[in-house]
Design a protein around this motif. Sequence first.
Motif, PDB file in Angstrom:
ATOM      1  N   ALA A   1      -6.267  13.317  -4.545  1.00  0.00           N
ATOM      2  CA  ALA A   1      -6.367  12.551  -5.794  1.00  0.00           C
ATOM      3  C   ALA A   1      -5.912  11.108  -5.595  1.00  0.00           C
ATOM      4  N   ILE A   2      -4.881  10.913  -4.784  1.00  0.00           N
ATOM      5  CA  ILE A   2      -4.421   9.553  -4.480  1.00  0.00           C
ATOM      6  C   ILE A   2      -5.526   8.807  -3.737  1.00  0.00           C
ATOM      7  N   ALA A   3      -6.124   9.466  -2.760  1.00  0.00           N
ATOM      8  CA  ALA A   3      -7.204   8.849  -1.982  1.00  0.00           C
ATOM      9  C   ALA A   3      -8.340   8.417  -2.910  1.00  0.00           C
ATOM     10  N   TRP A   4      -8.739   9.289  -3.801  1.00  0.00           N
ATOM     11  CA  TRP A   4      -9.818   8.969  -4.737  1.00  0.00           C
ATOM     12  C   TRP A   4      -9.427   7.796  -5.629  1.00  0.00           C
ATOM     13  N   SER A   5      -8.194   7.835  -6.165  1.00  0.00           N
ATOM     14  CA  SER A   5      -7.728   6.807  -7.081  1.00  0.00           C
ATOM     15  C   SER A   5      -7.652   5.435  -6.424  1.00  0.00           C
ATOM     16  N   LEU A   6      -7.266   5.393  -5.146  1.00  0.00           N
ATOM     17  CA  LEU A   6      -7.093   4.122  -4.440  1.00  0.00           C
ATOM     18  C   LEU A   6      -8.297   3.750  -3.572  1.00  0.00           C
TER      19      LEU A   6
ATOM     20  N   ARG B   1       0.832  -1.203   0.000  1.00  0.00           N
ATOM     21  CA  ARG B   1       0.000   0.000   0.000  1.00  0.00           C
ATOM     22  C   ARG B   1       0.869   1.256   0.000  1.00  0.00           C
ATOM     23  N   GLU B   2       1.925   1.268   0.837  1.00  0.00           N
ATOM     24  CA  GLU B   2       2.811   2.436   0.896  1.00  0.00           C
ATOM     25  C   GLU B   2       3.504   2.641  -0.440  1.00  0.00           C
ATOM     26  N   LEU B   3       3.921   1.563  -1.064  1.00  0.00           N
ATOM     27  CA  LEU B   3       4.565   1.672  -2.372  1.00  0.00           C
ATOM     28  C   LEU B   3       3.574   2.182  -3.413  1.00  0.00           C
ATOM     29  N   GLU B   4       2.346   1.745  -3.328  1.00  0.00           N
ATOM     30  CA  GLU B   4       1.302   2.212  -4.243  1.00  0.00           C
ATOM     31  C   GLU B   4       1.064   3.712  -4.067  1.00  0.00           C
ATOM     32  N   VAL B   5       1.027   4.167  -2.825  1.00  0.00           N
ATOM     33  CA  VAL B   5       0.865   5.600  -2.551  1.00  0.00           C
ATOM     34  C   VAL B   5       2.056   6.364  -3.135  1.00  0.00           C
ATOM     35  N   LEU B   6       3.265   5.856  -2.931  1.00  0.00           N
ATOM     36  CA  LEU B   6       4.459   6.515  -3.462  1.00  0.00           C
ATOM     37  C   LEU B   6       4.441   6.552  -4.988  1.00  0.00           C
ATOM     38  N   GLN B   7       4.022   5.484  -5.612  1.00  0.00           N
ATOM     39  CA  GLN B   7       3.922   5.462  -7.075  1.00  0.00           C
ATOM     40  C   GLN B   7       2.952   6.538  -7.569  1.00  0.00           C
ATOM     41  N   HIS B   8       1.849   6.711  -6.868  1.00  0.00           N
ATOM     42  CA  HIS B   8       0.897   7.757  -7.240  1.00  0.00           C
ATOM     43  C   HIS B   8       1.480   9.145  -6.985  1.00  0.00           C
ATOM     44  N   MET B   9       2.234   9.287  -5.886  1.00  0.00           N
ATOM     45  CA  MET B   9       2.930  10.567  -5.632  1.00  0.00           C
ATOM     46  C   MET B   9       3.842  10.912  -6.801  1.00  0.00           C
ATOM     47  N   ALA B  10       4.543   9.890  -7.302  1.00  0.00           N
ATOM     48  CA  ALA B  10       5.508  10.101  -8.382  1.00  0.00           C
ATOM     49  C   ALA B  10       4.848  10.577  -9.665  1.00  0.00           C
ATOM     50  N   THR B  11       3.543  10.374  -9.788  1.00  0.00           N
ATOM     51  CA  THR B  11       2.838  10.881 -10.972  1.00  0.00           C
ATOM     52  C   THR B  11       2.368  12.313 -10.769  1.00  0.00           C
TER      53      THR B  11
ATOM     54  N   LEU C   1       0.238  13.341  -8.220  1.00  0.00           N
ATOM     55  CA  LEU C   1      -1.095  13.467  -7.632  1.00  0.00           C
ATOM     56  C   LEU C   1      -1.042  14.016  -6.209  1.00  0.00           C
ATOM     57  N   SER C   2      -2.048  14.763  -5.848  1.00  0.00           N
ATOM     58  CA  SER C   2      -2.208  15.262  -4.481  1.00  0.00           C
ATOM     59  C   SER C   2      -2.720  14.122  -3.603  1.00  0.00           C
TER      60      SER C   2
ATOM     61  N   SER D   1      -6.018   8.200   5.419  1.00  0.00           N
ATOM     62  CA  SER D   1      -5.267   6.958   5.192  1.00  0.00           C
ATOM     63  C   SER D   1      -4.056   7.211   4.306  1.00  0.00           C
ATOM     64  N   VAL D   2      -4.222   8.057   3.309  1.00  0.00           N
ATOM     65  CA  VAL D   2      -3.100   8.411   2.433  1.00  0.00           C
ATOM     66  C   VAL D   2      -2.051   9.182   3.224  1.00  0.00           C
ATOM     67  N   GLU D   3      -2.501  10.118   4.062  1.00  0.00           N
ATOM     68  CA  GLU D   3      -1.564  10.880   4.893  1.00  0.00           C
ATOM     69  C   GLU D   3      -0.792   9.956   5.836  1.00  0.00           C
ATOM     70  N   LYS D   4      -1.487   8.991   6.433  1.00  0.00           N
ATOM     71  CA  LYS D   4      -0.832   8.040   7.332  1.00  0.00           C
ATOM     72  C   LYS D   4       0.199   7.211   6.573  1.00  0.00           C
ATOM     73  N   ALA D   5      -0.180   6.693   5.413  1.00  0.00           N
ATOM     74  CA  ALA D   5       0.744   5.905   4.601  1.00  0.00           C
ATOM     75  C   ALA D   5       1.945   6.753   4.180  1.00  0.00           C
ATOM     76  N   SER D   6       1.693   8.016   3.837  1.00  0.00           N
ATOM     77  CA  SER D   6       2.781   8.917   3.441  1.00  0.00           C
ATOM     78  C   SER D   6       3.759   9.129   4.585  1.00  0.00           C
ATOM     79  N   ASN D   7       3.243   9.418   5.764  1.00  0.00           N
ATOM     80  CA  ASN D   7       4.113   9.650   6.915  1.00  0.00           C
ATOM     81  C   ASN D   7       4.909   8.401   7.275  1.00  0.00           C
ATOM     82  N   THR D   8       4.275   7.239   7.164  1.00  0.00           N
ATOM     83  CA  THR D   8       4.969   5.989   7.453  1.00  0.00           C
ATOM     84  C   THR D   8       6.072   5.727   6.436  1.00  0.00           C
ATOM     85  N   LEU D   9       5.787   5.958   5.166  1.00  0.00           N
ATOM     86  CA  LEU D   9       6.818   5.722   4.161  1.00  0.00           C
ATOM     87  C   LEU D   9       7.948   6.730   4.280  1.00  0.00           C
ATOM     88  N   PHE D  10       7.653   7.969   4.650  1.00  0.00           N
ATOM     89  CA  PHE D  10       8.716   8.948   4.892  1.00  0.00           C
ATOM     90  C   PHE D  10       9.644   8.443   5.992  1.00  0.00           C
TER      91      PHE D  10
END
Length: 142
Positions: free
Chosen positions: A82-87, A66-76, A78-79, A93-102
Amino acid sequence: MLALLGDGAEGLGYLLKERVADPAQLVHALQETSRGGSIVDPVLVDTLVRRRRLTAESGLDALTPRELEVLQHMATGLSNAAIAWSLSLSESSVEKASNTLFAKLGLASEPSVHRRVSAVVTYLRAVGHPDSSPSTHRHTAP
């Protein structure tokens, strides 16, 4: 490619189109796979090995799918919204995944570094994106 090999390599052949255009290589690959052997283009093997090494070195292998998926969407570009909508996730949840991956990538909150950009650059380097050299992305605050 690794997903393709997930059920085993017996009878599997994967050649780049340049090799398929060579009749001798194509016939060899067909003969080998018909006997139950496998053929994987050496260029593809080199790419997979290089990508795996870079992924391990970058820390991306510590990310959950999931974190990798969020990062892949960041790389395109997306805000979070937009990531939340896409997934089909909540924005929190996107913010939590982002903070964890950071955190997993060792990207501490610093005033002179944008963690989102640093995470995307890390991802692009690991997947071999040509425009991800450090000199084009690392800037210090004045």
